[in-house]
Enzyme design. Structure first.
Site, short mmCIF file in Angstrom:
data_model
loop_
_atom_site.label_atom_id
_atom_site.label_comp_id
_atom_site.label_asym_id
_atom_site.label_seq_id
_atom_site.Cartn_x
_atom_site.Cartn_y
_atom_site.Cartn_z
N ASN A 183 0.86 -1.18 0.00
CA ASN A 183 0.00 0.00 0.00
C ASN A 183 0.90 1.23 0.00
O ASN A 183 1.49 1.57 1.02
CB ASN A 183 -0.87 -0.05 1.27
CG ASN A 183 -1.88 1.07 1.31
OD1 ASN A 183 -1.79 2.04 0.57
ND2 ASN A 183 -2.84 0.93 2.21
N ARG A 204 -2.66 -2.10 -3.43
CA ARG A 204 -3.72 -1.10 -3.38
C ARG A 204 -3.47 -0.06 -4.48
O ARG A 204 -2.35 0.40 -4.67
CB ARG A 204 -3.73 -0.40 -2.03
CG ARG A 204 -4.79 0.67 -1.98
CD ARG A 204 -4.52 1.70 -0.94
NE ARG A 204 -5.44 2.81 -1.10
CZ ARG A 204 -5.20 4.03 -0.66
NH1 ARG A 204 -4.09 4.30 -0.03
NH2 ARG A 204 -6.07 4.99 -0.83
N HIS A 252 -10.82 6.15 -1.38
CA HIS A 252 -10.98 5.53 -0.05
C HIS A 252 -11.94 4.33 -0.09
O HIS A 252 -12.50 3.94 0.94
CB HIS A 252 -11.51 6.53 1.00
CG HIS A 252 -10.53 7.63 1.32
ND1 HIS A 252 -10.92 8.92 1.50
CD2 HIS A 252 -9.19 7.60 1.49
CE1 HIS A 252 -9.85 9.66 1.77
NE2 HIS A 252 -8.78 8.88 1.77
N ARG A 257 -5.53 19.56 0.55
CA ARG A 257 -6.29 19.64 -0.71
C ARG A 257 -7.50 20.56 -0.56
O ARG A 257 -8.13 20.58 0.50
CB ARG A 257 -6.78 18.25 -1.12
CG ARG A 257 -5.64 17.25 -1.20
CD ARG A 257 -6.15 15.85 -1.48
NE ARG A 257 -5.12 14.87 -1.14
CZ ARG A 257 -5.38 13.60 -0.82
NH1 ARG A 257 -6.61 13.16 -0.81
NH2 ARG A 257 -4.41 12.78 -0.52
N GLU A 292 -8.26 -1.99 5.90
CA GLU A 292 -8.08 -2.05 4.45
C GLU A 292 -7.29 -3.27 4.00
O GLU A 292 -7.62 -3.91 2.99
CB GLU A 292 -7.39 -0.76 3.98
CG GLU A 292 -8.30 0.45 4.11
CD GLU A 292 -7.56 1.77 4.11
OE1 GLU A 292 -6.68 1.95 4.99
OE2 GLU A 292 -7.86 2.61 3.27
#
Ligand code: AMP
Length: 398
Positions: free
Chosen positions: A10, A91, A179, A235, A384
């Site tokens: 990941n 991922r 996500h 962001r 995850e």
């Protein structure tokens, strides 16, 4: 089924996280996890822990390039000190319009996903680099791509479509979300009693919210790229396009080359804006909370902007879902920052959301709503890697 050590990779823009799971007969046992962090610096970190949390590797190497960083991980995995994986799950934030299913990685598939680097510009370059290296360094085992966008594939056309001329829509410009693996892991953890009308707020350094109906994504806040949606660490989130044009024209005054000007605009919108841009202090919620305690007005404004925007999105998703059964907070801020949870929920009483201040004083998994709340509010950490392992096991058995 015999036991299967599966490696999960990941990568972020400056880090590579990994874990090794033993997967057997529905059991998922984490054997090791580790990370290389600080790529591009002289003083990075490289650690590996066993299942009990004991550090087996703990180094502070120089990490000038991602090649140096990934070589550390590959060398450790090849050293014989760790079980050799039988498969690798990678991922990936976005594979663009043509790669939407989790699947086995081939060199051609990597080339195809790389064409859409602009759809996840901070994440795709390192992810495709690691996929190519993994195919080279582990040639005898299958590699699979597990996409964040996969969870959002159920969004209806009205949610996916962007109000732009068709010629751009035909190039794949639409809302994909991100996500998704985190959202999938929340739904997985809520089984078998997944509420019909669910909103999950994944609030980390990157932040997004999803409306989930009958376990499927109905809508999500991020758009074409992870820069859209709610404001996050660095962001903008969704913003009047005129703001970007204004900034672009300002940049163009000193940067006539249009590609360079676009790159500079991207840096402004995705690395210098958000909590960092407003506070002029930090993208890290802990720093901002400390600064607020000392009366820092810009930190207060940044955090207010964050919680206010999230409450707005929650309200609009309640309208889309036509009600709400459960709200879940996850991600570093969602799990740990009780003040953010309280501030977001403070304005949502009209939607039947009431927090219990004592229950909310918690880090990690908990129910935090009051008894009289019409909507259950929970904190659930994401899982995850477990979801990636589940997909890899499913794809291996095909
Ligand atoms: P993530 O990207 O999910 O790792 O989340 C990172 C964000 O979580 C950063 O803004 C951190 O400041 C925030 N965070 C982590 N721990 C805490 C904490 N104890 N209190 C407040 N915020 C936290």
């Amino acid at each position: 089924m015999s036991s299967l050590p599966i490696l999960v990779l990941n990568s972020g823009s400056s880090s590579i996280k990994f874990s090794v799971y033993e997967a057997a007969d529905g059991q998922r046992l984490k054997l090791h996890e580790g990370a290389v962090d600080g790529i591009g610096t002289d003083l990075g970190t490289f650690w590996i822990k066993d299942a009990a949390g004991k550090k087996l590797v703990d180094q502070t190497p120089a990490l000038p390039t991602r090649a140096v960083a990934f070589a550390l991980v590959a060398d450790a995995l090849h050293s014989g000190d760790f079980p050799a994986p039988v498969a690798i799950g990678h991922r990936m934030v976005s594979g663009g319009p043509t790669v939407q299913d989790n699947q086995r990685i081939t060199p051609e598939l990597i080339d195809e996903m790389e064409k859409y680097t602009a759809f996840a510009p901070l994440h795709t370059p390192i992810a495709v680099y690691i996929m190519r290296e993994a195919l080279r360094l582990f040639p005898s085992i299958p590699n699979f791509v597990i996409l964040d966008t996969y969870f959002h594939r159920t969004m209806p056309e009205v949610a996916r479509h962007m109000p732009i001329p068709s010629e751009y829509a035909e190039m794949g410009v639409r809302r994909y979300g991100a996500h998704g693996i985190s959202y999938e892991s929340i739904v997985y953890q809520l089984q078998p009693d997944v509420p019909q009308k669910l909103i999950v707020a994944h609030l980390g350094n990157g932040a997004s919210i999803s409306a989930i109906r009958n376990s499927e994504c109905l809508d999500t806040s991020m758009g074409l790229t992870p820069t859209g949606g709610i404001i996050s660490g660095t962001r903008t989130g969704d913003i009047d396009p005129g703001v970007l044009l204004f900034i672009l024209r300002k940049i163009a005054e000193t940067t006539p080359n249009s590609t360079e000007a676009a790159d500079k605009l991207e840096t402004v919108a995705s690395k210098k804006a958000g909590l960092l841009g407003v506070s002029e202090l930090s993208n890290d919620m802990r720093d901002l909370r400390d600064a607020i305690k000392t009366g820092n007005a810009k930190a207060r404004l940044a955090v207010d902007k964050f919680t206010w925007t999230i409450a707005k999105w929650i309200g609009s998703f309640v309208a889309e879902l036509n009600g709400l059964d459960m709200l879940v907070f996850t991600g570093g801020i969602g799990e740990n920052d009780m003040d953010s949870r309280a501030e977001i929920c403070a304005g949502l009483g009209a939607l039947g959301i009431v927090l219990d201040a004592t229950r909310n004083n918690v880090r990690g998994k908990a129910v935090i709503s009051a008894e009289n709340s019409q909507v259950k509010v929970r904190v659930i950490p994401p899982a995850e890697d477990l979801i990636i392992v589940n997909h890899v096991v499913r794809l291996l058995s095909k």
